[in-house]
Design a protein around this motif. Sequence first.
Motif, PDB file in Angstrom:
ATOM      1  N   LEU A 754      49.888 -92.302   8.692  1.00  0.00           N
ATOM      2  CA  LEU A 754      49.700 -92.943   7.390  1.00  0.00           C
ATOM      3  C   LEU A 754      48.584 -92.263   6.599  1.00  0.00           C
ATOM      4  O   LEU A 754      48.742 -91.951   5.404  1.00  0.00           O
ATOM      5  N   ASP A 755      47.459 -92.015   7.244  1.00  0.00           N
ATOM      6  CA  ASP A 755      46.301 -91.446   6.547  1.00  0.00           C
ATOM      7  C   ASP A 755      46.556 -90.014   6.080  1.00  0.00           C
ATOM      8  O   ASP A 755      46.065 -89.599   5.027  1.00  0.00           O
ATOM      9  N   TYR A 756      47.311 -89.254   6.869  1.00  0.00           N
ATOM     10  CA  TYR A 756      47.552 -87.851   6.515  1.00  0.00           C
ATOM     11  C   TYR A 756      48.349 -87.730   5.216  1.00  0.00           C
ATOM     12  O   TYR A 756      48.244 -86.725   4.513  1.00  0.00           O
ATOM     13  N   LYS A 757      49.137 -88.763   4.903  1.00  0.00           N
ATOM     14  CA  LYS A 757      49.929 -88.742   3.665  1.00  0.00           C
ATOM     15  C   LYS A 757      49.031 -88.749   2.426  1.00  0.00           C
ATOM     16  O   LYS A 757      49.452 -88.323   1.344  1.00  0.00           O
ATOM     17  N   ASN A 758      47.811 -89.247   2.554  1.00  0.00           N
ATOM     18  CA  ASN A 758      46.842 -89.273   1.458  1.00  0.00           C
ATOM     19  C   ASN A 758      45.901 -88.078   1.646  1.00  0.00           C
ATOM     20  O   ASN A 758      44.918 -88.156   2.377  1.00  0.00           O
ATOM     21  N   TRP A 759      46.205 -86.965   0.974  1.00  0.00           N
ATOM     22  CA  TRP A 759      45.488 -85.721   1.282  1.00  0.00           C
ATOM     23  C   TRP A 759      43.993 -85.840   1.014  1.00  0.00           C
ATOM     24  O   TRP A 759      43.176 -85.293   1.778  1.00  0.00           O
ATOM     25  N   ALA A 760      43.620 -86.534  -0.060  1.00  0.00           N
ATOM     26  CA  ALA A 760      42.196 -86.648  -0.395  1.00  0.00           C
ATOM     27  C   ALA A 760      41.450 -87.454   0.662  1.00  0.00           C
ATOM     28  O   ALA A 760      40.337 -87.090   1.077  1.00  0.00           O
ATOM     29  N   LEU A 761      42.054 -88.547   1.112  1.00  0.00           N
ATOM     30  CA  LEU A 761      41.454 -89.358   2.169  1.00  0.00           C
ATOM     31  C   LEU A 761      41.283 -88.526   3.432  1.00  0.00           C
ATOM     32  O   LEU A 761      40.216 -88.548   4.074  1.00  0.00           O
ATOM     33  N   TRP A 762      42.323 -87.780   3.791  1.00  0.00           N
ATOM     34  CA  TRP A 762      42.275 -86.965   5.004  1.00  0.00           C
ATOM     35  C   TRP A 762      41.184 -85.893   4.899  1.00  0.00           C
ATOM     36  O   TRP A 762      40.423 -85.661   5.837  1.00  0.00           O
ATOM     37  N   GLN A 763      41.072 -85.252   3.744  1.00  0.00           N
ATOM     38  CA  GLN A 763      40.068 -84.199   3.582  1.00  0.00           C
ATOM     39  C   GLN A 763      38.656 -84.760   3.615  1.00  0.00           C
ATOM     40  O   GLN A 763      37.734 -84.097   4.073  1.00  0.00           O
ATOM     41  N   LYS A 764      38.486 -85.989   3.144  1.00  0.00           N
ATOM     42  CA  LYS A 764      37.162 -86.617   3.239  1.00  0.00           C
ATOM     43  C   LYS A 764      36.794 -86.857   4.698  1.00  0.00           C
ATOM     44  O   LYS A 764      35.641 -86.657   5.105  1.00  0.00           O
ATOM     45  N   LYS A 765      37.770 -87.278   5.483  1.00  0.00           N
ATOM     46  CA  LYS A 765      37.530 -87.448   6.913  1.00  0.00           C
ATOM     47  C   LYS A 765      37.186 -86.103   7.560  1.00  0.00           C
ATOM     48  O   LYS A 765      36.264 -85.989   8.381  1.00  0.00           O
ATOM     49  N   SER A 766      37.944 -85.083   7.162  1.00  0.00           N
ATOM     50  CA  SER A 766      37.711 -83.746   7.700  1.00  0.00           C
ATOM     51  C   SER A 766      36.320 -83.252   7.316  1.00  0.00           C
ATOM     52  O   SER A 766      35.583 -82.704   8.161  1.00  0.00           O
ATOM     53  N   LEU A 767      35.940 -83.450   6.071  1.00  0.00           N
ATOM     54  CA  LEU A 767      34.616 -83.045   5.605  1.00  0.00           C
ATOM     55  C   LEU A 767      33.517 -83.723   6.416  1.00  0.00           C
ATOM     56  O   LEU A 767      32.533 -83.088   6.808  1.00  0.00           O
ATOM     57  N   ALA A 768      33.684 -85.013   6.675  1.00  0.00           N
ATOM     58  CA  ALA A 768      32.668 -85.757   7.434  1.00  0.00           C
ATOM     59  C   ALA A 768      32.509 -85.191   8.840  1.00  0.00           C
ATOM     60  O   ALA A 768      31.396 -85.137   9.388  1.00  0.00           O
ATOM     61  N   ASN A 769      33.604 -84.743   9.425  1.00  0.00           N
ATOM     62  CA  ASN A 769      33.529 -84.156  10.764  1.00  0.00           C
ATOM     63  C   ASN A 769      32.793 -82.819  10.738  1.00  0.00           C
ATOM     64  O   ASN A 769      31.920 -82.561  11.575  1.00  0.00           O
ATOM     65  N   ILE A 770      33.129 -81.969   9.780  1.00  0.00           N
ATOM     66  CA  ILE A 770      32.451 -80.671   9.676  1.00  0.00           C
ATOM     67  C   ILE A 770      30.952 -80.877   9.455  1.00  0.00           C
ATOM     68  O   ILE A 770      30.114 -80.259  10.116  1.00  0.00           O
ATOM     69  N   ALA A 771      30.631 -81.760   8.527  1.00  0.00           N
ATOM     70  CA  ALA A 771      29.233 -81.964   8.126  1.00  0.00           C
ATOM     71  C   ALA A 771      28.370 -82.470   9.267  1.00  0.00           C
ATOM     72  O   ALA A 771      27.169 -82.170   9.330  1.00  0.00           O
ATOM     73  N   ASN A 772      28.962 -83.236  10.171  1.00  0.00           N
ATOM     74  CA  ASN A 772      28.185 -83.835  11.265  1.00  0.00           C
ATOM     75  C   ASN A 772      28.263 -83.040  12.567  1.00  0.00           C
ATOM     76  O   ASN A 772      27.699 -83.455  13.584  1.00  0.00           O
ATOM     77  N   ALA A 773      28.951 -81.883  12.529  1.00  0.00           N
ATOM     78  CA  ALA A 773      29.142 -81.111  13.761  1.00  0.00           C
ATOM     79  C   ALA A 773      27.880 -80.380  14.194  1.00  0.00           C
ATOM     80  O   ALA A 773      27.753 -79.999  15.361  1.00  0.00           O
ATOM     81  N   GLY A 774      26.930 -80.190  13.277  1.00  0.00           N
ATOM     82  CA  GLY A 774      25.712 -79.470  13.653  1.00  0.00           C
ATOM     83  C   GLY A 774      24.912 -80.153  14.736  1.00  0.00           C
ATOM     84  O   GLY A 774      24.153 -79.502  15.464  1.00  0.00           O
ATOM     85  N   ALA A 775      25.094 -81.465  14.866  1.00  0.00           N
ATOM     86  CA  ALA A 775      24.390 -82.207  15.919  1.00  0.00           C
ATOM     87  C   ALA A 775      24.829 -81.754  17.309  1.00  0.00           C
ATOM     88  O   ALA A 775      24.125 -82.010  18.302  1.00  0.00           O
ATOM     89  N   PHE A 776      25.987 -81.090  17.391  1.00  0.00           N
ATOM     90  CA  PHE A 776      26.518 -80.659  18.681  1.00  0.00           C
ATOM     91  C   PHE A 776      26.409 -79.149  18.862  1.00  0.00           C
ATOM     92  O   PHE A 776      27.210 -78.535  19.563  1.00  0.00           O
ATOM     93  N   SER A 777      25.391 -78.576  18.229  1.00  0.00           N
ATOM     94  CA  SER A 777      25.129 -77.151  18.403  1.00  0.00           C
ATOM     95  C   SER A 777      24.483 -76.892  19.761  1.00  0.00           C
ATOM     96  O   SER A 777      23.570 -77.605  20.171  1.00  0.00           O
ATOM     97  N   ALA A 778      24.965 -75.849  20.434  1.00  0.00           N
ATOM     98  CA  ALA A 778      24.348 -75.453  21.708  1.00  0.00           C
ATOM     99  C   ALA A 778      22.898 -75.028  21.506  1.00  0.00           C
ATOM    100  O   ALA A 778      22.097 -75.093  22.445  1.00  0.00           O
ATOM    101  N   ASP A 779      22.550 -74.612  20.287  1.00  0.00           N
ATOM    102  CA  ASP A 779      21.151 -74.271  20.012  1.00  0.00           C
ATOM    103  C   ASP A 779      20.255 -75.478  20.264  1.00  0.00           C
ATOM    104  O   ASP A 779      19.183 -75.358  20.876  1.00  0.00           O
ATOM    105  N   GLU A 780      20.694 -76.639  19.783  1.00  0.00           N
ATOM    106  CA  GLU A 780      19.902 -77.855  19.990  1.00  0.00           C
ATOM    107  C   GLU A 780      19.874 -78.239  21.463  1.00  0.00           C
ATOM    108  O   GLU A 780      18.851 -78.699  21.983  1.00  0.00           O
ATOM    109  N   THR A 781      20.996 -78.036  22.153  1.00  0.00           N
ATOM    110  CA  THR A 781      21.052 -78.388  23.578  1.00  0.00           C
ATOM    111  C   THR A 781      20.092 -77.537  24.398  1.00  0.00           C
ATOM    112  O   THR A 781      19.328 -78.057  25.212  1.00  0.00           O
TER     113      THR A 781
END
Length: 811
Positions: A754-781
């Motif tokens: 259902l969500d994928y049918k709304n491209w803008a909604l899906w891209q906002k979800k995708s953006l949120a994932n990219i933006a928060n991925a830095g917390a899982f950098s091996a540099d920080e680990t």
Amino acid sequence: MTKEEIKQELRRRLRDNYALELEDAGPVELFYSLGELVKAVSNEKWQKTWKNYLTEEQKQVYYFSIEFLPGKLLKSNLLNLGILEEVRQTLADTGIDIEELAAVEKDMALGNGGLGRLASCFMDSIASCGLPGNGNGIRYDYGLFKQRFMDGYQVELPDEWLKRGNVWEIRREGKACDVHLFGNVYMKRLANGKLQPVGENQTTVRAVPYDTGMIGYQNGIVNTMRLWSVEIPASEEAKYQNLTQRRTIEDLTAVLYPDDSQERGRLVRLAQEYFFVSAGIQSIIRYYKKLNLPWHSFSEKIAIHINDTHPAMCVPELMRVLMDENGLNWEFAWDITVKALSYTNHTIMAEALEKWPIHLMKQVVPRIYQIIEEIDRRYVLSMQGIHPEDLIQRTRLLQNDQVYMAHLAIIGSHSTNGVAKIHSDLLKAVVLHDFYTIYPERFNNKTNGITERRWMQLANEPLSKVMDKWIGTSWRKNPKNLKLLLNFQDNEEVLKQLRQAKLVKKAELADYIWETTGIEVATDAIFDVQIKRLHAYKRQLMNLLHILRLYFQIKDHPEIDLTPRVFIFGAKAAPSYSYAKSIIKVINETAHMINTDSTLQGKIKVIFLPNYNVSLAEKIIPAADVSEQISLASKEASGTSNMKLMLNGAITVATLDGANVEIKDAVGNENIYIFGLTEKEVYNYYENQDYSSQKIYEEDKELQRILDAFIDGTIPNVEFEGREIYDSLLKFNDEYFLLRDFRDYVQAQERIDLDYKNWALWQKKSLANIANAGAFSADETVKAYAEDIWQIEPIFAHTEKEGTTNGSHSI
């Protein structure tokens, strides 16, 4: 280097090595010439780095891992040296595509999955963070294996990654050392009353190191990954008269994880583990002696890390070298050992916690067994009167005629960590609770991480360019700055560019799928990806049950409004793991059934890409829309594919297992699809013994139809495998609770559709994932490891404290 300098150097090397002009050279000659050029540039930095560590007497960490999965290094090395674009343009000016050269390189597939890839991400991050660190492992003659499918079955072929040699390594024969195996060891009393171990009828092998430079990201630092290869010492040559006898020695470093279903395989595997541990410890001791420091300073200069239980013999081997070869008494040697060593646990599954039969350890490493026996005896004595007897007995090293390697690693080190918050909590509360009772101060968490340099900068250049355009380039050195992307979550232009970057990678993967399998897939479909080792607890099978549900839905209702979906699998099963291989067979037969059925109108396709490795992951991950992280809660220690897929904008469908819990906390409930049992609910089932898969089956007609498909001929050519899977779910009560989680999983998948049918909604979800991925950098680990466990400092910080003007000048 300028473009002109690069071109001149390439020309010179091609003439010297191949008697060819640049215009006449093929991809193979160009790759090796470019590799030599890159190595020449990095070798100078490598030498300076090592000299600096030596003169500064900087504390170093030695990371012992039986697996390393670096993948290909050409573009990674160019990126980290800061000359990737210059080289790309130089080659392009002469009509050469750098990707052609990169395709020549073989993956260094010296690992099985997450463990080995984590070790390689750490090697990259340790160097990129300016930390003094070294890898220590095995230079396998063959990678894990090359996976092919024949009639839907997995077939294992040799992975001859060294066929053309390895341009990145340097053989250091002068650093070789002897390792002693087998035979008999007895204690001889000397004139001064001390006991000295004496070996009889031992097999001596030569451990020869091959070093590869681990290049830090544009900081001038090059650390060392040392991999050991076995050879027959010149003094022992006469003992080996024929090829068969020689193979008994050479098999030690032939393959990763020799088949341990037979006694000979177990013997080779144990000898293999001791081989690289002994060679690595001897190398460390040799270095320490160069410092001319007293032994009590050892842990102030050396940290040794045990990555999973395979290198647990670091404990008795360090004791052996300190006592037998350097004359230290037991108490002094033990104090040094515990202070220097630390251990990462990577599993909560009992079968994955190594145990070796005592008779085998006595046979393969007799002196090491003697030391283990003494560690066990002293441990029991030291705990008596402090802890209950039953607790002492449960935690000792020797039990049930076996050596418990995790117990050895915990008792013989000062730190034990898990690799995700839930995993570390489970270690303390359940799996290693007895040890936590005894050593609470030793337990800590270090959530795994990935290096975004490989998994975005290299693997996903279209997305990287979008990042550069909108948030600048600071994220390339500090992945936490990906957070800046959140400023654009309502910017339609940014969302469109993210979508376009994804479509570019989907088109590339679709081309690869066509070339590899002959199957055409649509790029407007959801690319639904599950890439990881094939294991029952990872529940690729539940993914398959959902695929079959969609198949039946479309067959019954061709008009159904489903977003087209391409299910993509990448997974290898261990050669002796027959159940996992049965799942592969059934997925492949289901895929063939679906992909050749024109009545489905292309609404679903199933693609199982063979020979999953780092290079294939670099193709799949940037193209993924959905990340399948569906292991049974409490089984996955952490996972790292979840982080790589998140970084590239895929949205996770997940149980609350491993690092999924922390990903959910980072992105928010609205940007992840959580389903299934919690860890507490799983343990309630274990405690109450009240789970009934048969009852679930009987009450769910749709599920009945799906499961019956395994045995009623619906899925062709799976008579044996289908019955095995069907029985595992019903007759043997569904060990990993697939049927219990199935309905919840289906609902999560329906929300995705259902969500994928709304491209803008899906891209906002995708953006949120990219933006928060830095917390899982091996540099920080690795920074957390460095500060909390290893107590090592970046070379920059160290030299600045000493008063130099700039840390980079000192290397």
